[in-house]
Design a protein around this motif. Structure first.
Motif, PDB file in Angstrom:
ATOM      1  N   MET A  58       1.043  -1.319   0.080  1.00 56.79           N
ATOM      2  CA  MET A  58      -0.043  -0.069   0.087  1.00 56.79           C
ATOM      3  C   MET A  58       0.848   1.410   0.110  1.00 56.79           C
ATOM      4  O   MET A  58       0.393   2.590  -0.929  1.00 56.79           O
ATOM      5  N   VAL A  59       1.837   1.036   0.654  1.00 59.14           N
ATOM      6  CA  VAL A  59       2.679   2.330   0.942  1.00 59.14           C
ATOM      7  C   VAL A  59       3.488   2.527  -0.796  1.00 59.14           C
ATOM      8  O   VAL A  59       3.324   3.948  -0.889  1.00 59.14           O
ATOM      9  N   LYS A  60       4.308   1.435  -1.541  1.00 57.79           N
ATOM     10  CA  LYS A  60       4.398   2.000  -3.070  1.00 57.79           C
ATOM     11  C   LYS A  60       3.789   2.180  -3.315  1.00 57.79           C
ATOM     12  O   LYS A  60       3.464   2.643  -4.574  1.00 57.79           O
ATOM     13  N   GLN A  61       2.158   1.917  -3.668  1.00 58.75           N
ATOM     14  CA  GLN A  61       0.907   2.225  -4.488  1.00 58.75           C
ATOM     15  C   GLN A  61       1.367   2.871  -4.583  1.00 58.75           C
ATOM     16  O   GLN A  61       0.698   4.564  -5.338  1.00 58.75           O
ATOM     17  N   ARG A  62       0.628   3.918  -3.234  1.00 58.25           N
ATOM     18  CA  ARG A  62       0.323   5.361  -2.991  1.00 58.25           C
ATOM     19  C   ARG A  62       1.622   6.104  -2.976  1.00 58.25           C
ATOM     20  O   ARG A  62       1.454   7.519  -3.764  1.00 58.25           O
ATOM     21  N   ASP A  63       3.057   6.010  -2.989  1.00 56.57           N
ATOM     22  CA  ASP A  63       3.942   6.398  -2.911  1.00 56.57           C
ATOM     23  C   ASP A  63       4.295   7.209  -4.332  1.00 56.57           C
ATOM     24  O   ASP A  63       4.321   8.174  -5.597  1.00 56.57           O
ATOM     25  N   GLU A  64       3.278   6.126  -5.789  1.00 57.22           N
ATOM     26  CA  GLU A  64       3.836   6.403  -7.192  1.00 57.22           C
ATOM     27  C   GLU A  64       2.531   6.910  -7.559  1.00 57.22           C
ATOM     28  O   GLU A  64       2.622   7.524  -8.075  1.00 57.22           O
ATOM     29  N   SER A  65       1.457   6.257  -6.980  1.00 51.77           N
ATOM     30  CA  SER A  65       0.104   7.621  -6.780  1.00 51.77           C
ATOM     31  C   SER A  65       0.739   9.460  -7.066  1.00 51.77           C
ATOM     32  O   SER A  65       0.477   9.884  -7.310  1.00 51.77           O
ATOM     33  N   ALA A  66       1.572   9.471  -5.826  1.00 44.40           N
ATOM     34  CA  ALA A  66       1.827  10.774  -5.228  1.00 44.40           C
ATOM     35  C   ALA A  66       2.819  11.472  -6.644  1.00 44.40           C
ATOM     36  O   ALA A  66       2.212  12.713  -7.053  1.00 44.40           O
ATOM     37  N   ARG A  67       3.677   9.995  -6.867  1.00 43.94           N
ATOM     38  CA  ARG A  67       4.743  10.472  -8.329  1.00 43.94           C
ATOM     39  C   ARG A  67       3.884  11.196  -8.973  1.00 43.94           C
ATOM     40  O   ARG A  67       4.004  12.445  -9.595  1.00 43.94           O
ATOM     41  N   ILE A  68       2.950  10.640  -9.731  1.00 40.73           N
ATOM     42  CA  ILE A  68       2.148  10.988 -11.013  1.00 40.73           C
ATOM     43  C   ILE A  68       1.683  12.186 -10.849  1.00 40.73           C
ATOM     44  O   ILE A  68       1.501  12.566 -10.940  1.00 40.73           O
ATOM     45  N   TYR A  69       0.836  12.214  -9.823  1.00 41.83           N
ATOM     46  CA  TYR A  69      -0.090  13.531  -9.378  1.00 41.83           C
ATOM     47  C   TYR A  69       0.917  14.887  -9.280  1.00 41.83           C
ATOM     48  O   TYR A  69       0.384  16.114  -9.922  1.00 41.83           O
ATOM     49  N   GLU A  70       1.748  14.432  -8.496  1.00 39.50           N
ATOM     50  CA  GLU A  70       3.051  15.944  -8.568  1.00 39.50           C
ATOM     51  C   GLU A  70       3.418  16.472 -10.363  1.00 39.50           C
ATOM     52  O   GLU A  70       3.606  17.064 -10.461  1.00 39.50           O
ATOM     53  N   GLU A  71       3.781  15.305 -10.924  1.00 37.35           N
ATOM     54  CA  GLU A  71       3.668  15.209 -12.327  1.00 37.35           C
ATOM     55  C   GLU A  71       2.512  15.690 -13.376  1.00 37.35           C
ATOM     56  O   GLU A  71       3.294  16.789 -13.599  1.00 37.35           O
ATOM     57  N   ALA A  72       1.339  15.641 -13.587  1.00 44.01           N
ATOM     58  CA  ALA A  72       0.247  15.853 -13.596  1.00 44.01           C
ATOM     59  C   ALA A  72       0.125  17.797 -12.453  1.00 44.01           C
ATOM     60  O   ALA A  72      -0.479  17.890 -12.837  1.00 44.01           O
TER      61      ALA A  72
END
Length: 149
Positions: A58-72
């Motif tokens: 779950m931590v890994k998934q959210r880290d990836e999501s946060a990175r994508i949101y920051e890029e967007a």
């Protein structure tokens, strides 16, 4: 682990911490999903070690999501993901540092008697068994690979 989650949920509800409440409920839902899958496969309920694996995922998934949101440029959503990561990490054991991971990888390689890349699977299995939720196994995999070459 389940009792800890239930107690923390009650505390968060008493304190009115909405982010913590929703995150703990997400954790409990993920555990329940894994329980159902395990029962379907003829196994019992998930144990604490498997719960730690769920939390790490779950931590890994959210880290990836946060990175994508920051890029967007969706910074409010990235912040929400980061807050959820902090709540989830509060249930994980203390993470090992880079030097500790390197030392433990070297020790496991010696214990397993690995002498080449073909033994990498054995080493990773041993690390996952001995240190669940305590290290990033993606990074540990790179360390093991480097040491075995």
């Amino acid at each position: 682990m389940r009792e800890i989650l239930a107690a923390q949920l009650k505390d968060a509800m008493r304190g009115g911490d909405k982010r913590r409440i929703s995150t703990i409920r997400l954790i409990q839902a993920a555990i329940k999903d894994r329980d159902i899958a395990a029962r379907t496969a003829g196994k019992g309920a998930v144990n604490d070690e498997e719960i730690l694996q769920i939390l790490a995922k779950m931590v890994k998934q959210r880290d990836e999501s946060a990175r994508i949101y920051e890029e967007a440029n969706r910074l409010e959503l990235a912040q929400q993901e980061r807050e959820e990561i902090e709540v989830i990490k509060s249930f994980l054991p203390k993470q090992l540092g880079e030097e500790e991971v390197r030392q433990l990888c070297a020790a496991v390689i010696a214990d397993v008697g690995a002498d080449g890349l073909r033994d990498m699977g054995k080493c990773m299995a041993a690390l996952k068994e001995r240190y669940p939720g305590q290290m990033d196994f993606g990074k540990a995999s790179g360390v093991v690979k480097t040491l075995l070459q």
